[in-house]
Design an enzyme around this catalytic site. Structure first.
Site, PDB file in Angstrom:
ATOM      1  N   GLY A  54     -51.521  53.921 -21.915  1.00  0.00           N
ATOM      2  CA  GLY A  54     -50.257  54.506 -21.465  1.00  0.00           C
ATOM      3  C   GLY A  54     -50.274  56.015 -21.567  1.00  0.00           C
ATOM      4  N   GLY A  81     -47.494  58.154 -21.035  1.00  0.00           N
ATOM      5  CA  GLY A  81     -46.170  58.771 -21.091  1.00  0.00           C
ATOM      6  C   GLY A  81     -46.230  59.943 -22.061  1.00  0.00           C
ATOM      7  CG  PHE A  82     -42.814  62.369 -22.875  1.00  0.00           C
ATOM      8  CD1 PHE A  82     -43.072  63.656 -22.441  1.00  0.00           C
ATOM      9  CD2 PHE A  82     -41.783  61.660 -22.285  1.00  0.00           C
ATOM     10  CE1 PHE A  82     -42.314  64.237 -21.430  1.00  0.00           C
ATOM     11  CE2 PHE A  82     -41.022  62.235 -21.272  1.00  0.00           C
ATOM     12  CZ  PHE A  82     -41.276  63.518 -20.839  1.00  0.00           C
ATOM     13  N   GLY A  83     -45.931  59.973 -25.293  1.00  0.00           N
ATOM     14  CA  GLY A  83     -46.698  59.678 -26.498  1.00  0.00           C
ATOM     15  C   GLY A  83     -48.196  59.703 -26.259  1.00  0.00           C
ATOM     16  CB  VAL A 141     -54.121  47.170 -21.189  1.00  0.00           C
ATOM     17  CG1 VAL A 141     -54.505  46.290 -22.381  1.00  0.00           C
ATOM     18  CG2 VAL A 141     -55.067  48.356 -21.072  1.00  0.00           C
ATOM     19  CD  GLU A 184     -29.624  62.369 -17.384  1.00  0.00           C
ATOM     20  OE1 GLU A 184     -30.376  61.466 -16.975  1.00  0.00           O
ATOM     21  OE2 GLU A 184     -29.943  63.138 -18.297  1.00  0.00           O
ATOM     22  CG  ASP A 206     -39.381  54.559 -25.304  1.00  0.00           C
ATOM     23  OD1 ASP A 206     -38.980  55.252 -26.255  1.00  0.00           O
ATOM     24  OD2 ASP A 206     -39.087  54.780 -24.119  1.00  0.00           O
TER      25      ASP A 206
END
Lengths: 447, 447
Positions: free
Chosen positions: A12, A14-16, A80, A172, A309
């Site tokens: 993954g 993403g930000f992490g 995966v 938003e 997350d």
């Protein structure tokens, strides 16, 4: 054959995952970074793609381009589906097998319909670019279909937009939908008045933006109301179908006719959580997140860390009780850096460190000139809302956006939208009105 | 009920339909503009969306936004499937009926596979944004799949790109594919070298850019070769399947293995041509285009005009023999203005004018710093190629692009791409590798 360097697999980007790979830049390891897509997505601005304010490439950067200069990273496009924690392998959907010495699982989250998966077809969520395109398509085509609709009730249903869930994304979206109806579209239609569109924000709890202090929730609610959003608090969704949704409030049951419902209510951890549970016996929380050790590893598998997350992580500050880490991007980034640091510690034979979350505050925007900001400062909390909060929100987001060109283009798009009320990305590639006007197949447009 | 103004229906909002509607701005008519999509597409730059240089919103403007200020235009999203020239109606796909007093059909063209429609699945063409996204997806994912491929032959097939047809679109695509392989992607992969990708341009005739003078065709061929494109002239395609294509040249038959073939060879008129032929008895030419009268109307139907790529029109200059109008955007725009002028003349009771095409020249770009320009000037033809031709091409295209913001963003994207070799839109929303690696389902990435 030379000495094999330790193999780090990151699932993954993403930000992490991105932050973990970057933090291992100088480490003597080989990193394989696997993602289902070819891009890192700046999710905090994804709602702008869904509402036609930004184009997709402005908030998505090709992963392998980001790591072009980091020679110890190999980027692979793949999904995966299996993990063997003892054999230290991961299996991709097409059967390819990746070996690892250290694994960081950063697979993120997806929508949860609380067991009502049949709602997904009628109320898309917002996690991927494809989701954003689908929402953009539904919103813009609802106005197109309304322009062609003669029946007043069906026309009203086409011009009623419902957002379920009043977290940051829901707020938003609802705020921006109201802006589009009031500022962007008027003058462009000849048979309908887009200002008559109704935007509803349906929330189960008693306030919007639950993660915010109560005063800011109330400020956000007032700003939404000023934009014309009908906020329904304490409302439970009991059904969603192609024609609308059913809600229950203290006032009783109500039917909301709508051809465009967006789901921003539930988040569930990636299905990889269950794969990990089967592979390691780890515990999952109610949202399917993996319960991790203080150092983000899994019990009995010190070289397998879960971040972002997907992790039910705790923050361990010295002298304080552990606190749950909120599911926000700074949390994921900090976990990514912690996981990378722990791999480096283990390689040096040192003990790992417990994760500590540093909370720099919380922002949410509502629409043009409207936002709420909650910052922690050494002098105590700093809270403000309105125009300056919006400016703060805007520059904070543009600052963290990846890629200089993107930052510039996004600022340009915003400046343009601000002064002209126009939205530059109102383009639908697949523009079939299928389903939207089907209830009135024959009508004379000139009648 | 007041006096009804004459009803003008315009089908299609490409260059021809857009220009016709604009030219009727001050006319005492009600205009209905119907298009299958919600946007006007600047097709000359569509290849840049397909090759990830530009984002879709940069070259697509919402039609109803373009006509926001022109109050006599009503924009409808819909697909016209039937025309009754005597009853003066048009029927949309969903059954809605539109009445008209004057009809302008500007429905454009689509791909033609010369009766081999089964090739479409393996060799997409480039006419719509969806086409562009599909080509972008195939090109970028072919490199992703190659990075994961162990078998050398399959890897070579994944890194061989074939463009069929060396008109302006084919030349632009082949040149840009070569640029991507040589300049954009190197350094981003760890297992393949993108510079080893091969780009082939297959053309049936003996030269590229047949509409250009022979000297410029030769210059374009040389510029393509310098970019590394393998140009195969006089080559006939005899088969296309999922694994590649078969061609025949004077040297005999040859098989080209490729997982990414793009079709830029054949253009066929919109299926509305056949609808018109049935409705009016008009003649279609070999490409399915409608043979029109000198004033662009149909024989016996003075209030029905056909323009743009759907029309087989002639240019009528005083004292000269009629000459066919080329299928280029200036031709479509000029026909749009002529059709609008003829409607205004008929409303005033005047005779209509014959269409006269004014040829201001011909441009084509090949890639970075490479283009050919053929301009007609009062002093005779002005022909040049290379860097200044490329600058001329660039500013001409940006000048004609619709929307000030778009022009600025496109220039910015180009400047960025020029100095960094990066391409800003390398994002694939639907990134499944389905089919690309299926021949090698199990392989060990680290092996």
């Amino acid at each position: 054959m030379g000495l094999m360097r330790p193999q780090v697999l990151i699932i993954g980007c993403g930000f992490g995952g991105l932050e973990a790979a970057r933090a291992l830049r100088a480490a003597e390891v080989d990193i394989t970074l696997v993602d289902k897509t070819n891009h890192h997505l700046f999710q905090p601005l994804l709602y702008q793609v869904a509402t036609a304010g930004l184009s997709a490439p402005s908030i998505a950067a090709p992963i392998r381009h980001l790591f072009r200069g980091q020679r110890n990273v190999t980027t692979l496009l793949g999904e995966v589906t299996g993990i063997d924690a003892n054999a230290r392998t991961a299996t991709l959907k097409d059967g390819a097998v990746l070996r690892w010495d250290h694994l960081i699982v950063a697979a993120g989250a997806t929508h949860s319909y609380f067991g009502r998966d049949e709602w997904a077809a009628h109320a898309p969520g917002l996690k991927t670019l494809e989701d954003a395109f689908e929402i953009r398509r539904r919103v813009l085509l609802a106005f197109e279909a309304a322009e062609r609709e003669d029946d007043p009730a069906r026309r009203a249903a086409l011009m009623q937009f419902v957002v379920v869930g009043a977290g940051p994304t829901g707020v938003e979206l609802a705020g921006t939908f109201a802006e589009i109806a009031r500022h962007t579209l008027p003058g462009e239609f000849r048979r309908i008045d887009p200002r008559q569109a109704r935007v509803l924000l349906v929330e189960g709890s008693p306030r919007v933006l639950q993660a915010m202090p109560e005063s800011l929730s109330e400020s956000a609610r007032a700003q939404l109301a000023a934009l014309g959003v009908d906020v329904r608090l304490g409302a439970r969704v009991t059904g969603i179908d192609a024609e609308g949704l059913d809600i229950t409030t203290s006032a009783g049951a109500e039917r909301l006719a709508s051809r465009c419902v967006v789901w921003a209510a539930g988040v569930a951890a990636s299905p990889l959580g269950r794969v990990l549970a089967e592979a390691t016996g780890c515990t999952l929380d109610r949202a399917g997140r993996v319960v991790v050790e203080p150092d983000l590893s899994l019990k009995g598998f010190a070289n397998l860390q879960v971040i972002g997350d997907l992790a039910a992580a705790q923050s361990h500050a010295p002298g304080q009780d552990p606190k749950p880490v909120p599911g926000v991007s700074p949390g994921a980034k900090q976990m990514g850096r912690c996981a990378a640091a722990n791999i480096k510690r283990r390689l040096r034979g040192e003990v790992t460190q417990a994760f500590r979350y540093r909370d720099y505050g919380n922002l949410a925007t509502i629409g043009r000139n409207s936002a709420v900001v909650d910052l922690g400062t050494p002098a105590g909390p700093l809270r403000f809302s309105g125009y300056f909060a919006w400016l703060f929100w805007l520059f904070a987001h543009v600052y963290f956006l990846i890629g200089y060109r993107n930052r510039f283009v996004v600022l340009l798009d915003w400046a343009w939208a601000y002064w002209t009320y126009d939205r530059g990305a109102r383009v639908v590639a697949n523009a079939g009105l299928a389903g939207l006007n089907e209830a009135s197949p024959v009508h004379d447009v000139k009648a």
